[in-house]
Design a protein around this motif. Structure first.
Motif, PDB file in Angstrom:
ATOM      1  N   UNK A   1       0.838  -1.204   0.000  1.00 14.56           N
ATOM      2  CA  UNK A   1       0.000   0.000   0.000  1.00 14.56           C
ATOM      3  C   UNK A   1       0.867   1.245   0.000  1.00 14.56           C
ATOM      4  N   UNK A   2       0.452   2.228  -0.766  1.00 11.63           N
ATOM      5  CA  UNK A   2       1.098   3.534  -0.763  1.00 11.63           C
ATOM      6  C   UNK A   2       0.326   4.422   0.215  1.00 11.63           C
ATOM      7  N   UNK A   3       0.902   5.518   0.680  1.00 13.72           N
ATOM      8  CA  UNK A   3       0.223   6.355   1.670  1.00 13.72           C
ATOM      9  C   UNK A   3      -1.198   6.789   1.297  1.00 13.72           C
ATOM     10  N   UNK A   4      -1.479   7.052   0.032  1.00 10.17           N
ATOM     11  CA  UNK A   4      -2.805   7.524  -0.367  1.00 10.17           C
ATOM     12  C   UNK A   4      -3.781   6.397  -0.683  1.00 10.17           C
ATOM     13  N   UNK A   5      -3.329   5.136  -0.722  1.00  9.86           N
ATOM     14  CA  UNK A   5      -4.223   4.024  -1.018  1.00  9.86           C
ATOM     15  C   UNK A   5      -5.219   3.813   0.109  1.00  9.86           C
ATOM     16  N   UNK A   6      -6.471   3.563  -0.270  1.00  7.57           N
ATOM     17  CA  UNK A   6      -7.510   3.268   0.715  1.00  7.57           C
ATOM     18  C   UNK A   6      -7.627   1.764   0.957  1.00  7.57           C
TER      19      UNK A   6
ATOM     20  N   UNK B   1      -8.654   1.951  -9.488  1.00  9.60           N
ATOM     21  CA  UNK B   1      -7.471   2.787  -9.624  1.00  9.60           C
ATOM     22  C   UNK B   1      -7.892   4.183 -10.072  1.00  9.60           C
ATOM     23  N   UNK B   2      -7.219   5.186  -9.556  1.00 14.85           N
ATOM     24  CA  UNK B   2      -7.490   6.567  -9.925  1.00 14.85           C
ATOM     25  C   UNK B   2      -6.169   7.317  -9.961  1.00 14.85           C
ATOM     26  N   UNK B   3      -6.168   8.495 -10.567  1.00 15.84           N
ATOM     27  CA  UNK B   3      -4.951   9.304 -10.549  1.00 15.84           C
ATOM     28  C   UNK B   3      -4.766   9.892  -9.157  1.00 15.84           C
ATOM     29  N   UNK B   4      -3.542  10.077  -8.769  1.00 12.51           N
ATOM     30  CA  UNK B   4      -3.224  10.648  -7.468  1.00 12.51           C
ATOM     31  C   UNK B   4      -3.704  12.094  -7.421  1.00 12.51           C
ATOM     32  N   UNK B   5      -4.477  12.457  -6.413  1.00  8.88           N
ATOM     33  CA  UNK B   5      -4.977  13.825  -6.336  1.00  8.88           C
ATOM     34  C   UNK B   5      -3.897  14.848  -5.961  1.00  8.88           C
TER      35      UNK B   5
ATOM     36  N   UNK C   1       0.993  12.914 -12.212  1.00 10.88           N
ATOM     37  CA  UNK C   1       2.339  13.125 -12.748  1.00 10.88           C
ATOM     38  C   UNK C   1       3.366  12.200 -12.094  1.00 10.88           C
ATOM     39  N   UNK C   2       3.158  11.851 -10.841  1.00  8.41           N
ATOM     40  CA  UNK C   2       4.097  10.988 -10.135  1.00  8.41           C
ATOM     41  C   UNK C   2       5.216  11.736  -9.437  1.00  8.41           C
ATOM     42  N   UNK C   3       5.300  13.043  -9.665  1.00  8.43           N
ATOM     43  CA  UNK C   3       6.370  13.810  -9.014  1.00  8.43           C
ATOM     44  C   UNK C   3       5.869  15.195  -8.617  1.00  8.43           C
ATOM     45  N   UNK C   4       6.503  15.726  -7.607  1.00  9.75           N
ATOM     46  CA  UNK C   4       6.226  17.064  -7.105  1.00  9.75           C
ATOM     47  C   UNK C   4       7.564  17.712  -6.781  1.00  9.75           C
ATOM     48  N   UNK C   5       7.755  18.921  -7.253  1.00 11.75           N
ATOM     49  CA  UNK C   5       8.984  19.677  -6.968  1.00 11.75           C
ATOM     50  C   UNK C   5      10.251  18.879  -7.266  1.00 11.75           C
TER      51      UNK C   5
ATOM     52  N   UNK D   1       4.994  11.958  -2.540  1.00 11.51           N
ATOM     53  CA  UNK D   1       4.961  11.137  -1.320  1.00 11.51           C
ATOM     54  C   UNK D   1       3.656  10.367  -1.137  1.00 11.51           C
ATOM     55  N   UNK D   2       2.599  10.766  -1.828  1.00 12.37           N
ATOM     56  CA  UNK D   2       1.312  10.081  -1.670  1.00 12.37           C
ATOM     57  C   UNK D   2       1.220   8.815  -2.518  1.00 12.37           C
ATOM     58  N   UNK D   3       1.673   8.884  -3.773  1.00 12.80           N
ATOM     59  CA  UNK D   3       1.586   7.725  -4.667  1.00 12.80           C
ATOM     60  C   UNK D   3       2.935   7.055  -4.867  1.00 12.80           C
ATOM     61  N   UNK D   4       3.961   7.590  -4.236  1.00 14.20           N
ATOM     62  CA  UNK D   4       5.333   7.084  -4.326  1.00 14.20           C
ATOM     63  C   UNK D   4       5.837   7.044  -5.770  1.00 14.20           C
ATOM     64  N   UNK D   5       5.438   8.044  -6.546  1.00  8.45           N
ATOM     65  CA  UNK D   5       5.943   8.191  -7.897  1.00  8.45           C
ATOM     66  C   UNK D   5       5.186   7.449  -8.979  1.00  8.45           C
TER      67      UNK D   5
END
Length: 54
Positions: A6-11, A21-25, A30-34, A39-43
């Motif tokens: 499980x990734x942090x955002x998985x329910x 499955x859905x896109x990370x909010x 995109x899988x990346x930030x900055x 950190x929510x979908x782990x890339x």
């Protein structure tokens, strides 16, 4: 796949009944930030969440 951790955002675990499955909010899929992995979908850009409603 049911064996994925499980990734942090998985329910719920992938493939669990009543989930999809859905896109990370946070990163909008995109899988990346900055310049680093989200950190929510782990890339992955994807999360598993409950579908339907109650």
């Amino acid at each position: 796949m049911p064996d994925e951790p499980l990734r942090p955002a998985d329910e719920a675990a992938a493939g669990a009944p009543g989930t999809g499955e859905n896109v990370c909010p946070r990163c909008n899929g995109a899988g990346h930030i900055d310049g680093g992995p989200c950190p929510e979908c782990e890339g992955t850009g994807k999360i598993t969440e409950g579908i339907g409603g109650a």
